[in-house]
Scaffold this active site. Structure first.
Site, PDB file in Angstrom:
ATOM      1  N   SER A  64       0.793  -1.237   0.000  1.00 53.70           N
ATOM      2  CA  SER A  64       0.000   0.000   0.000  1.00 53.70           C
ATOM      3  C   SER A  64       0.822   1.282   0.000  1.00 53.70           C
ATOM      4  O   SER A  64       0.248   2.359  -0.181  1.00 53.70           O
ATOM      5  CB  SER A  64      -0.958   0.018   1.188  1.00 53.70           C
ATOM      6  OG  SER A  64      -1.996  -0.900   0.952  1.00 53.70           O
ATOM      7  N   LYS A  67       0.256   3.330  -3.019  1.00 53.09           N
ATOM      8  CA  LYS A  67      -0.925   4.189  -3.201  1.00 53.09           C
ATOM      9  C   LYS A  67      -0.539   5.672  -3.265  1.00 53.09           C
ATOM     10  O   LYS A  67      -1.249   6.479  -3.856  1.00 53.09           O
ATOM     11  CB  LYS A  67      -1.927   3.935  -2.064  1.00 53.09           C
ATOM     12  CG  LYS A  67      -2.538   2.520  -2.111  1.00 53.09           C
ATOM     13  CD  LYS A  67      -3.346   2.215  -0.857  1.00 53.09           C
ATOM     14  CE  LYS A  67      -3.931   0.798  -0.893  1.00 53.09           C
ATOM     15  NZ  LYS A  67      -4.575   0.414   0.381  1.00 53.09           N
ATOM     16  N   TYR A 192      -4.383  -2.621 -10.104  1.00 53.70           N
ATOM     17  CA  TYR A 192      -4.217  -2.399  -8.660  1.00 53.70           C
ATOM     18  C   TYR A 192      -3.309  -3.473  -8.040  1.00 53.70           C
ATOM     19  O   TYR A 192      -2.400  -3.168  -7.264  1.00 53.70           O
ATOM     20  CB  TYR A 192      -5.592  -2.356  -7.975  1.00 53.70           C
ATOM     21  CG  TYR A 192      -5.501  -2.343  -6.466  1.00 53.70           C
ATOM     22  CD1 TYR A 192      -5.130  -1.180  -5.779  1.00 53.70           C
ATOM     23  CD2 TYR A 192      -5.760  -3.492  -5.720  1.00 53.70           C
ATOM     24  CE1 TYR A 192      -5.023  -1.172  -4.395  1.00 53.70           C
ATOM     25  CE2 TYR A 192      -5.654  -3.486  -4.329  1.00 53.70           C
ATOM     26  CZ  TYR A 192      -5.289  -2.323  -3.676  1.00 53.70           C
ATOM     27  OH  TYR A 192      -5.173  -2.330  -2.313  1.00 53.70           O
ATOM     28  N   TYR A 244      -4.388   4.090   8.044  1.00 52.23           N
ATOM     29  CA  TYR A 244      -5.755   3.567   8.268  1.00 52.23           C
ATOM     30  C   TYR A 244      -6.252   3.970   9.660  1.00 52.23           C
ATOM     31  O   TYR A 244      -6.076   5.116  10.059  1.00 52.23           O
ATOM     32  CB  TYR A 244      -5.789   2.049   8.057  1.00 52.23           C
ATOM     33  CG  TYR A 244      -5.040   1.628   6.819  1.00 52.23           C
ATOM     34  CD1 TYR A 244      -5.517   2.001   5.564  1.00 52.23           C
ATOM     35  CD2 TYR A 244      -3.855   0.926   6.880  1.00 52.23           C
ATOM     36  CE1 TYR A 244      -4.837   1.662   4.422  1.00 52.23           C
ATOM     37  CE2 TYR A 244      -3.158   0.578   5.735  1.00 52.23           C
ATOM     38  CZ  TYR A 244      -3.656   0.950   4.513  1.00 52.23           C
ATOM     39  OH  TYR A 244      -2.971   0.620   3.380  1.00 52.23           O
ATOM     40  N   VAL A 262       1.283  -3.541   3.889  1.00 54.83           N
ATOM     41  CA  VAL A 262       1.290  -4.813   4.632  1.00 54.83           C
ATOM     42  C   VAL A 262       2.567  -5.632   4.432  1.00 54.83           C
ATOM     43  O   VAL A 262       2.772  -6.626   5.118  1.00 54.83           O
ATOM     44  CB  VAL A 262       0.072  -5.733   4.336  1.00 54.83           C
ATOM     45  CG1 VAL A 262      -1.193  -5.223   4.957  1.00 54.83           C
ATOM     46  CG2 VAL A 262      -0.083  -5.997   2.869  1.00 54.83           C
TER      47      VAL A 262
HETATM   48  N1  GLN Z   1      -2.486  -5.779  -1.527  1.00 52.29           N
HETATM   49  C1  GLN Z   1      -3.070  -5.439  -0.268  1.00 52.29           C
HETATM   50  C2  GLN Z   1      -4.573  -5.385  -0.414  1.00 52.29           C
HETATM   51  O1  GLN Z   1      -5.042  -4.860  -1.365  1.00 52.29           O
HETATM   52  C3  GLN Z   1      -2.517  -4.114   0.205  1.00 52.29           C
HETATM   53  C4  GLN Z   1      -3.016  -3.739   1.554  1.00 52.29           C
HETATM   54  C5  GLN Z   1      -2.030  -2.949   2.369  1.00 52.29           C
HETATM   55  O2  GLN Z   1      -0.847  -2.892   2.099  1.00 52.29           O
HETATM   56  N2  GLN Z   1      -2.521  -2.388   3.456  1.00 52.29           N
HETATM   57  O3  GLN Z   1      -5.284  -5.884   0.407  1.00 52.29           O
END
Ligand code: GLN
Length: 318
Positions: A64, A67, A192, A244, A262
């Site tokens: 993430s 993003k 994505y 988050y 993650v």
């Molecule tokens: N690939 C993970 C997802 O889409 C990324 C989530 C994350 O890094 N928080 O669930």
């Protein structure tokens, strides 16, 4: 004398010996098998001076953190109108939460929760086409680093994300019913999943982050890669939404705009001072790197780099 080099060495030593290390993401095998004991950190200053420690050269799945880069590209491509499709508010919810979407008619709270990032991916697929979007993403990132060819996408991770991404499919399909996904859902999600599968080391990630440290300029080439205003917007969103439902605690403990993934990576920016990347794969309950957060907290305690500090910046210790 305390130098930045000695500070990060002492941080790495503390993290090496930490007993509580969090839990590695286990929804796909390539993430589940990463060694919990990994720890790396890289700091790039305004003058390009770089400090690295531990596993700072080992590539990991940025997940993430990507993003931030897709949002940068989408803002460049679409400008302010983007905010009609995704909002700019903290969510207070888990990264993959579905609950808010119904109440809010398919318009995600912000571009860093999964729903918002999937809308951003959709905007890039509309703009560049499914295949080309991936190329454009790499073209955006590579000029920011010293060894461009080594930044890549792990297609095996992307495939496994797709095979297990049922919740992301639910989010995308649900937003499609509100008209907020405009392409074939599979195409948007495929992009994505590939963006999440970007692989970088801490060293590379800190280099990539330099355009946010400088107000949108690539310090390597001098090129303005995004407007100063948009760079500020992204930093504000990182501060409010980058972790988050752990974003408030991160802002208080670290006091820097940051974005987690993650895979255990965090990119944090001290505007006008430094771009910092840290990696420790063990996650806390909110899915953010447990020791990565602690390492950034320590760094800020030693350097005074929190944006909330009342005194002027302490001199950049070198
Ligand atoms: N690939 C993970 C997802 O889409 C990324 C989530 C994350 O890094 N928080 O669930």
């Amino acid at each position: 004398m305390t130098t930045l080099a000695s500070i990060i060495v002492s941080i790495a030593e503390e993290m090496r010996t930490a007993s509580e290390r969090g839990t590695v993401a286990n929804y796909i095998p390539p993430l589940a098998r990463v060694d919990l004991n990994r720890f790396g950190m890289a700091v790039v200053g305004m003058d390009g001076e770089t400090h690295t420690v531990g596993d700072a050269e080992i590539p990991f799945s940025v997940q993430s953190v990507s993003k931030v880069f897709s949002l940068s590209m989408a803002l460049n491509a679409m400008g302010k109108e983007l905010w009609g499709r995704v909002r700019q508010e903290p969510s207070g919810s888990a990264f993959n939460s579905i609950i808010q979407l119904e109440n809010e008619h398919g318009i995600p709270r912000n571009p860093f929760i999964n729903a918002g990032a999937i809308v951003i991916a959709d905007i890039l697929v509309s703009r560049y086409g499914r295949e080309n979007a991936q190329t454009k993403l790499l073209e955006f990132l590579r000029p920011l680093v010293s060894d461009p060819s080594s930044i890549d996408i792990d297609t095996d991770v992307a495939r496994q994300e797709r095979e297990t991404g049922f919740r992301n499919m639910a989010l995308a399909n649900y937003m499609r019913t509100f008209g907020n996904i405009r392409n074939v859902v599979e195409d948007t999600l495929d992009f994505y999943f590939h963006q999440c599968a970007l692989t970088m080391s801490c060293h590379q990630l800190a280099q990539v982050g330099t355009y946010l440290m400088t107000g949108g300029r690539n310090p390597r080439t001098g090129e303005q890669v995004m407007s100063e205003r948009n760079a500020q917007t992204i930093l504000a969103l990182m501060m409010m939404c980058g972790h988050y439902d752990g974003s408030g605690a991160f802002a208080i403990r670290v006091g820097l705009p940051g974005k987690s993934g993650v895979g255990g990576g965090i990119l944090a920016i001290a505007p006008g001072v430094a771009s910092i990347a840290v990696w420790s794969p063990g996650l806390n309950a909110q899915g953010n790197s447990l020791l990565g957060t602690r390492a950034l907290e320590r760094l800020v305690q030693h350097t005074g780099w929190s944006v909330f500090r009342a005194n002027p910046w302490v001199a950049n210790p070198t």
